[in-house]
Write a protein that holds these residues in place. Sequence first.
Motif, PDB file in Angstrom:
ATOM      1  N   MET A 148       0.831  -1.204   0.000  1.00  0.00           N
ATOM      2  CA  MET A 148       0.000   0.000   0.000  1.00  0.00           C
ATOM      3  C   MET A 148       0.866   1.255   0.000  1.00  0.00           C
ATOM      4  N   ILE A 149       1.937   1.242   0.793  1.00  0.00           N
ATOM      5  CA  ILE A 149       2.847   2.389   0.814  1.00  0.00           C
ATOM      6  C   ILE A 149       3.555   2.527  -0.519  1.00  0.00           C
ATOM      7  N   ALA A 150       3.971   1.383  -1.092  1.00  0.00           N
ATOM      8  CA  ALA A 150       4.665   1.405  -2.381  1.00  0.00           C
ATOM      9  C   ALA A 150       3.781   2.011  -3.466  1.00  0.00           C
ATOM     10  N   ARG A 151       2.484   1.657  -3.478  1.00  0.00           N
ATOM     11  CA  ARG A 151       1.581   2.198  -4.482  1.00  0.00           C
ATOM     12  C   ARG A 151       1.467   3.718  -4.355  1.00  0.00           C
ATOM     13  N   GLU A 152       1.379   4.210  -3.131  1.00  0.00           N
ATOM     14  CA  GLU A 152       1.282   5.656  -2.934  1.00  0.00           C
ATOM     15  C   GLU A 152       2.592   6.347  -3.312  1.00  0.00           C
ATOM     16  N   PHE A 153       3.715   5.709  -2.996  1.00  0.00           N
ATOM     17  CA  PHE A 153       5.023   6.243  -3.392  1.00  0.00           C
ATOM     18  C   PHE A 153       5.117   6.320  -4.919  1.00  0.00           C
ATOM     19  N   GLN A 154       4.660   5.274  -5.595  1.00  0.00           N
ATOM     20  CA  GLN A 154       4.653   5.276  -7.054  1.00  0.00           C
ATOM     21  C   GLN A 154       3.802   6.421  -7.604  1.00  0.00           C
ATOM     22  N   ARG A 155       2.628   6.586  -7.039  1.00  0.00           N
ATOM     23  CA  ARG A 155       1.706   7.608  -7.536  1.00  0.00           C
ATOM     24  C   ARG A 155       2.289   9.012  -7.399  1.00  0.00           C
ATOM     25  N   ARG A 156       2.914   9.266  -6.267  1.00  0.00           N
ATOM     26  CA  ARG A 156       3.415  10.615  -6.007  1.00  0.00           C
ATOM     27  C   ARG A 156       4.626  10.967  -6.861  1.00  0.00           C
ATOM     28  N   HIS A 157       5.477   9.978  -7.130  1.00  0.00           N
ATOM     29  CA  HIS A 157       6.765  10.290  -7.751  1.00  0.00           C
ATOM     30  C   HIS A 157       6.960   9.621  -9.110  1.00  0.00           C
ATOM     31  N   HIS A 158       5.872   9.120  -9.696  1.00  0.00           N
ATOM     32  CA  HIS A 158       5.927   8.529 -11.034  1.00  0.00           C
ATOM     33  C   HIS A 158       6.962   7.393 -11.099  1.00  0.00           C
ATOM     34  N   VAL A 159       6.936   6.556 -10.085  1.00  0.00           N
ATOM     35  CA  VAL A 159       7.840   5.410  -9.994  1.00  0.00           C
ATOM     36  C   VAL A 159       7.131   4.189 -10.569  1.00  0.00           C
ATOM     37  N   THR A 160       7.807   3.463 -11.448  1.00  0.00           N
ATOM     38  CA  THR A 160       7.212   2.285 -12.084  1.00  0.00           C
ATOM     39  C   THR A 160       7.672   1.003 -11.398  1.00  0.00           C
ATOM     40  N   MET A 161       7.033  -0.094 -11.755  1.00  0.00           N
ATOM     41  CA  MET A 161       7.460  -1.391 -11.235  1.00  0.00           C
ATOM     42  C   MET A 161       8.860  -1.732 -11.726  1.00  0.00           C
ATOM     43  N   ASP A 162       9.206  -1.284 -12.920  1.00  0.00           N
ATOM     44  CA  ASP A 162      10.558  -1.524 -13.413  1.00  0.00           C
ATOM     45  C   ASP A 162      11.598  -0.782 -12.581  1.00  0.00           C
ATOM     46  N   HIS A 163      11.269   0.412 -12.089  1.00  0.00           N
ATOM     47  CA  HIS A 163      12.201   1.114 -11.206  1.00  0.00           C
ATOM     48  C   HIS A 163      12.502   0.255  -9.972  1.00  0.00           C
ATOM     49  N   LEU A 164      11.466  -0.364  -9.411  1.00  0.00           N
ATOM     50  CA  LEU A 164      11.671  -1.247  -8.262  1.00  0.00           C
ATOM     51  C   LEU A 164      12.530  -2.444  -8.662  1.00  0.00           C
ATOM     52  N   GLY A 165      12.284  -2.973  -9.844  1.00  0.00           N
ATOM     53  CA  GLY A 165      13.064  -4.110 -10.319  1.00  0.00           C
ATOM     54  C   GLY A 165      14.538  -3.793 -10.443  1.00  0.00           C
ATOM     55  N   HIS A 166      14.868  -2.578 -10.851  1.00  0.00           N
ATOM     56  CA  HIS A 166      16.279  -2.196 -10.972  1.00  0.00           C
ATOM     57  C   HIS A 166      16.966  -2.214  -9.600  1.00  0.00           C
ATOM     58  N   VAL A 167      16.238  -1.902  -8.547  1.00  0.00           N
ATOM     59  CA  VAL A 167      16.816  -1.981  -7.201  1.00  0.00           C
ATOM     60  C   VAL A 167      17.141  -3.423  -6.850  1.00  0.00           C
ATOM     61  N   ALA A 168      16.219  -4.336  -7.143  1.00  0.00           N
ATOM     62  CA  ALA A 168      16.448  -5.761  -6.860  1.00  0.00           C
ATOM     63  C   ALA A 168      17.625  -6.302  -7.664  1.00  0.00           C
ATOM     64  N   VAL A 169      17.717  -5.904  -8.928  1.00  0.00           N
ATOM     65  CA  VAL A 169      18.825  -6.367  -9.778  1.00  0.00           C
ATOM     66  C   VAL A 169      20.157  -5.833  -9.254  1.00  0.00           C
ATOM     67  N   ALA A 170      20.191  -4.570  -8.832  1.00  0.00           N
ATOM     68  CA  ALA A 170      21.425  -3.992  -8.292  1.00  0.00           C
ATOM     69  C   ALA A 170      21.855  -4.709  -7.026  1.00  0.00           C
ATOM     70  N   ALA A 171      20.895  -4.996  -6.148  1.00  0.00           N
ATOM     71  CA  ALA A 171      21.216  -5.724  -4.913  1.00  0.00           C
ATOM     72  C   ALA A 171      21.818  -7.087  -5.230  1.00  0.00           C
ATOM     73  N   ARG A 172      21.267  -7.764  -6.230  1.00  0.00           N
ATOM     74  CA  ARG A 172      21.771  -9.084  -6.586  1.00  0.00           C
ATOM     75  C   ARG A 172      23.190  -8.998  -7.142  1.00  0.00           C
ATOM     76  N   LYS A 173      23.484  -7.957  -7.905  1.00  0.00           N
ATOM     77  CA  LYS A 173      24.837  -7.806  -8.446  1.00  0.00           C
ATOM     78  C   LYS A 173      25.850  -7.637  -7.324  1.00  0.00           C
ATOM     79  N   TRP A 174      25.479  -6.911  -6.271  1.00  0.00           N
ATOM     80  CA  TRP A 174      26.378  -6.797  -5.111  1.00  0.00           C
ATOM     81  C   TRP A 174      26.513  -8.157  -4.417  1.00  0.00           C
ATOM     82  N   ALA A 175      25.398  -8.873  -4.261  1.00  0.00           N
ATOM     83  CA  ALA A 175      25.414 -10.146  -3.529  1.00  0.00           C
ATOM     84  C   ALA A 175      26.271 -11.200  -4.211  1.00  0.00           C
TER      85      ALA A 175
END
Length: 383
Positions: A148-175
């Motif tokens: 629910m918080i993520a959806r509101e964050f997306q709405r306010r700042h024009h953040v897409t699901m792909d933006h979230l995916g890039h965070v997960a991919v970056a974390a995996r590259k470090w791991a």
Amino acid sequence: MTDHGRGAAIAGVYTTDQGELTGRTHHDVLREAILGALADAEIDLAEVDGVANVRSESKSAAVSAPGLWAELLDRPLHYHHMVDVAGASHGACVAHAAAHVSAGLCDTVVVVSGWIRGSRKEIVREMAYMHGEFDASWGSLAASWFAMIAREFQRRHHVTMDHLGHVAVAARKWALHHPQALRRTPLSMEDVRAAPMIAEPLRKFDCCQTNNGAGAVVVTTPERARRTGRAPVTVLGSGECYTRRGYTDVFTALDDGGAAMSANRAWRSAGVTARDVQLFGLYDPFSFMPLLLLEQIGYCTPGEAAELAEAGELAPGGSVALNTHGGALSWGNSINSLAHVIESVRQLQGRADERQVRDPEFAVVHGFGGPLNLHSTVVLARR
């Protein structure tokens, strides 16, 4: 805050193996973490004054936490502190331990956290007990609260699901460069997009995983920390902010400003700003949280964090060294943000092996809980 007295430094850190850890007990892994951190700090158990940890298992005064720790360590303690603010607890424990050491009330405190939990069925049963029968039966648990918080964050700042995916991919590259990380299979955006939905907009790889393990940090005087021959990691400043009951009002979680207030207190006490920092340890049980926190602690403006993620700036080689151990998303979530403290110490001391960031001087660790009404911020420095 530690801008008075004799100061305090982190001398040693340790993490146990992560995963199921079949056959291990809760107290067993905690003791391993403590002894491992003390060995790393070159400090004998007999020098330990106190323990700081999160949440109590005590059912009565007969088994109170301080007495339990004295028994586990087989020595009297002069200090015990326990913080119960969910994911914000670990940074607060480090800050409180540092304040007591700096004030001369004790000399060496071990901050420790971890758990051994049962099967998936047992964990679900525990979550149902902790959060109520209606929450469990209707599916309103951690992922749906944060969704629910993520959806509101997306709405306010024009953040897409792909933006979230890039965070997960970056974390995996470090791991991929951390031998203890639980998720070490290369992850692509195609993998993220194809993953099952957990609670829209959060897909499988946008969520951390529950696992067993423990970790510890030794907080002591700067003089004792120098025994190792490594540069002491000073607890330069800290801040905390606790607001309303977040679980009952998740829709307004973005408006309280608790993260900003906690971080601003830390920046003032440390005498630095977010732009002075080279390392960011931002607790990340869900992928959108590092983006939100980068903005709320003052590193960038609203909407800019998503652009950094999309441009690959959060991955190895990028301009923002974020959660370089892989974070809760890929390293594991057994010790919440204490893992971010441990990784920051290793980075500041040049001990991060293949994932080492070039010559860092400052790090910030921010933990939260509640889901977003409990905040702690710790600023660390190599000095």
